[in-house]
Design an enzyme around this catalytic site. Structure first.
Site, mmCIF file in Angstrom:
data_model
loop_
_atom_site.group_PDB
_atom_site.id
_atom_site.type_symbol
_atom_site.label_atom_id
_atom_site.label_comp_id
_atom_site.label_asym_id
_atom_site.label_seq_id
_atom_site.Cartn_x
_atom_site.Cartn_y
_atom_site.Cartn_z
ATOM 1 N N LYS A 217 0.834 -1.211 0.000
ATOM 2 C CA LYS A 217 0.000 0.000 0.000
ATOM 3 C C LYS A 217 0.869 1.263 0.000
ATOM 4 C CE LYS A 217 -3.215 2.952 0.544
ATOM 5 N NZ LYS A 217 -4.261 3.215 -0.438
ATOM 6 N N CYS A 271 -3.441 10.954 1.210
ATOM 7 C CA CYS A 271 -2.782 9.667 0.978
ATOM 8 C C CYS A 271 -1.393 9.855 0.400
ATOM 9 C CB CYS A 271 -3.613 8.828 0.013
ATOM 10 S SG CYS A 271 -5.313 8.679 0.536
HETATM 11 N N1 SAJ Z 1 -1.625 14.771 -9.287
HETATM 12 C C1 SAJ Z 1 -0.797 15.528 -10.084
HETATM 13 N N2 SAJ Z 1 -0.417 15.029 -11.303
HETATM 14 C C2 SAJ Z 1 -0.842 13.827 -11.762
HETATM 15 C C3 SAJ Z 1 -1.680 13.039 -10.925
HETATM 16 C C4 SAJ Z 1 -2.054 13.545 -9.690
HETATM 17 O O1 SAJ Z 1 -0.391 16.643 -9.712
HETATM 18 O O2 SAJ Z 1 -0.467 13.469 -12.884
HETATM 19 C C5 SAJ Z 1 -2.020 15.284 -7.948
HETATM 20 C C6 SAJ Z 1 -3.537 15.469 -7.789
HETATM 21 O O3 SAJ Z 1 -3.945 16.699 -8.324
HETATM 22 C C7 SAJ Z 1 -3.692 15.401 -6.293
HETATM 23 C C8 SAJ Z 1 -2.621 14.387 -5.894
HETATM 24 O O4 SAJ Z 1 -1.713 14.313 -6.973
HETATM 25 O O5 SAJ Z 1 -3.390 16.649 -5.683
HETATM 26 C C9 SAJ Z 1 -3.156 13.000 -5.602
HETATM 27 O O6 SAJ Z 1 -4.170 12.646 -6.532
HETATM 28 P P1 SAJ Z 1 -4.314 11.195 -7.159
HETATM 29 O O7 SAJ Z 1 -5.465 11.230 -8.080
HETATM 30 O O8 SAJ Z 1 -3.024 10.765 -7.754
HETATM 31 O O9 SAJ Z 1 -4.546 10.235 -5.930
HETATM 32 P P2 SAJ Z 1 -5.521 10.231 -4.637
HETATM 33 O O10 SAJ Z 1 -4.798 10.847 -3.492
HETATM 34 O O11 SAJ Z 1 -6.860 10.741 -4.945
HETATM 35 O O12 SAJ Z 1 -5.643 8.650 -4.421
HETATM 36 C C10 SAJ Z 1 -4.463 7.878 -4.245
HETATM 37 C C11 SAJ Z 1 -4.538 6.686 -5.233
HETATM 38 N N3 SAJ Z 1 -3.247 6.014 -5.260
HETATM 39 C C12 SAJ Z 1 -2.602 5.739 -6.425
HETATM 40 O O13 SAJ Z 1 -3.039 6.092 -7.506
HETATM 41 C C13 SAJ Z 1 -1.348 4.960 -6.339
HETATM 42 C C14 SAJ Z 1 -5.644 5.740 -4.813
HETATM 43 O O14 SAJ Z 1 -5.655 4.591 -5.624
HETATM 44 C C15 SAJ Z 1 -5.460 5.336 -3.334
HETATM 45 O O15 SAJ Z 1 -6.496 4.476 -2.905
HETATM 46 C C16 SAJ Z 1 -5.506 6.595 -2.499
HETATM 47 O O16 SAJ Z 1 -4.409 7.427 -2.905
HETATM 48 C C17 SAJ Z 1 -5.379 6.192 -1.039
HETATM 49 O O17 SAJ Z 1 -6.400 6.227 -0.343
HETATM 50 O O18 SAJ Z 1 -4.288 5.811 -0.596
#
Ligand code: SAJ
Length: 433
Positions: A217, A271
């Site tokens: 995780k 997360c």
């Molecule tokens: N972000 C960027 N650039 C990108 C992708 C995301 O700047 O290319 C930013 C987003 O805007 C946001 C942050 O990253 O601020 C996180 O967003 P996210 O969509 O990547 O992830 P979360 O936090 O919504 O959810 C993550 C997910 N983990 C992964 O993709 C490995 C999700 O599957 C998990 O279940 C969740 O964390 C968790 O609960 O741990």
């Protein structure tokens, strides 16, 4: 024994993960008791309503509560399966060490009603070793029961770790369809938990040991953090060199083995901005990359504040609109949001010149007394000459060029690739010509 008889389930913690999980288990036909420390949360759910925003969750919760399959309480009751989904924040020591006290307190409550044949599953993101620690705590509390890994005989209860993997905004879909890693304290525990998850998960459920599942995780979120950090670092390099980072990434991603993520104003949510530190705190000397990625992503937030502030200063008579406060697109979650941090910093610096557009919620408390106000997107387009894009909400993406032309735009998310760049504009700082 579970057999074909549907187990009674108790889900401890009714937050962003616990509530949807409880509802989905109930939809599968199990009787579910949801446990929460907040009387308000309990009352809301028992009315068939919800206290968080998530696509389709309201209808699902309403339905299972009405059918008598989901009920909430502040008091634990005996069940056959216990699923723990409580927060694991940082400790208040300023060193990014994890605080697992909510997990241990949930385990203490569970131990009080535990009986032979029960299964206890931890879902909270946790540092490696937490499931065993939880088991050890219960061993002390219930000397009358035989626990896995602590007896040569067949244990009375099963204990496993199974992290959630769902993406906010797609929780119900991903809860059902994503693959799951299920780590047992022993293989027998993993098999027991597997039989439970198969009742409501359509994705593949893979069994392993508890420590590997805990690490998996953390690794998943650290992987994403490191990759976003690469994109964010590139965006700062591009700012320095006067390049358009979006163009460079688009082109580089045409390589068959390159897939660079998108830069933004930093990494938010509870997360990805948190979990990598759990690995760093377990192995500080072995984690220079993971630690640096965290610092790069946090650093991007400060970089954006500086860039945005110089743009506001360079346009002293302009009204400024900050587009978005959420931590990512199309959700109402402002926790650890870089957009919120940037907008609030600008509000403190420039007061009533700052206007915030956020269709998913009201201005949080830190904006009080700054003079900044919330406006809707149409007003922003009519009245503001400087637009700072902080969140890639769909409602912002669809604004046509005709409504943006003539405005000074700082697009930290790259949502408007057609925005004309001024000769001197650096990456992300797209100035309408
Ligand atoms: N972000 C960027 N650039 C990108 C992708 C995301 O700047 O290319 C930013 C987003 O805007 C946001 C942050 O990253 O601020 C996180 O967003 P996210 O969509 O990547 O992830 P979360 O936090 O919504 O959810 C993550 C997910 N983990 C992964 O993709 C490995 C999700 O599957 C998990 O279940 C969740 O964390 C968790 O609960 O741990």
């Amino acid at each position: 024994m579970m057999g074909d008889v549907k187990p009674d389930v108790c889900v401890v913690g009714l937050g962003y993960i616990g509530l949807p999980t409880a509802a989905i288990i109930a939809r599968a036909g199990c009787k579910v008791l949801g446990l929460d420390v907040s009387q308000h949360v309990v009352d809301t759910i028992n009315r068939g309503e919800i206290h968080i925003e998530e696509v389709d969750l309201d209808g699902l919760v309403h339905g299972v509560v009405q059918r008598g399959l989901l009920r909430a309480s502040t008091q634990i009751e005996p069940a056959d399966v216990f699923v723990i989904a409580v927060p694991t924040p940082f400790a208040k020591d300023g060193h990014h060490t994890p605080d697992i006290s909510y997990v241990l307190s949930a385990a203490t409550q569970v131990a009080a009603v535990l009986k032979a044949g029960d299964t206890v599953i931890l879902e909270s993101t946790s540092p490696v070793g937490t499931t065993q620690q939880m088991r050890d705590l219960m061993v002390g509390l219930r000397p009358d029961l035989k626990f896995p890994g602590k007896t040569k005989e067949t244990p009375d209860v099963s204990i496993a770790y199974c992290p959630e993997r769902v993406l906010p905004g797609r929780i119900l879909e991903e809860l059902t369809n994503n693959d799951r890693s299920i780590g047992g304290i022993t293989p027998r525990c993993a098999r027991k938990a597997l039989a439970f998850y198969k009742r409501f998960v359509r994705g593949t459920c893979v069994t392993t040991d508890a420590r590997s599942a805990e690490m998996t995780k953390l690794v998943e979120n650290a992987y994403r953090d490191v990759n976003i950090a690469f994109a964010n670092e590139l965006s700062m390099v591009a700012d320095k060199m006067g390049l358009d980072v979006w163009e460079v990434i688009r082109l580089a991603n045409r390589h068959p083995r390159v897939n660079i993520l998108q830069p933004g104003p930093g990494v938010g949510g509870h997360c990805i901005a948190v979990d990598p530190w759990f690995i760093v705190s377990s192995a500080p000397e072995q984690t220079p990359l993971i630690r640096t990625a965290r610092n790069v992503n946090d650093g991007k937030m400060h970089h954006v504040v500086k860039q945005a502030a110089s743009l506001v200063e360079a346009n002293p008579h302009a009204k400024v609109a900050c587009l978005g406060l959420a931590f990512k697109a199309n959700i109402d979650d402002f926790r650890e949001s870089p957009a919120r941090y940037v907008a609030a910093s600008l509000a403190r610096q420039f007061g009533s010149r700052i206007h915030v557009v956020e269709p998913y919620g009201a201005l949080p408390r830190e904006f009080e007394g700054t003079g900044a106000v919330q406006i809707d997107v149409d007003t922003a387009l009519e009245e503001c000459d400087v637009l700072i894009v902080l969140v890639d909400h769909d409602v912002f993406k669809v604004i046509p060029l005709a409504e943006r032309s003539g405005k000074v735009v700082y697009d930290t998310r790259g949502i408007w690739p057609d925005q004309p760049s001024a000769e001197t504009a650096s990456a992300g700082l797209r100035l309408a010509s």
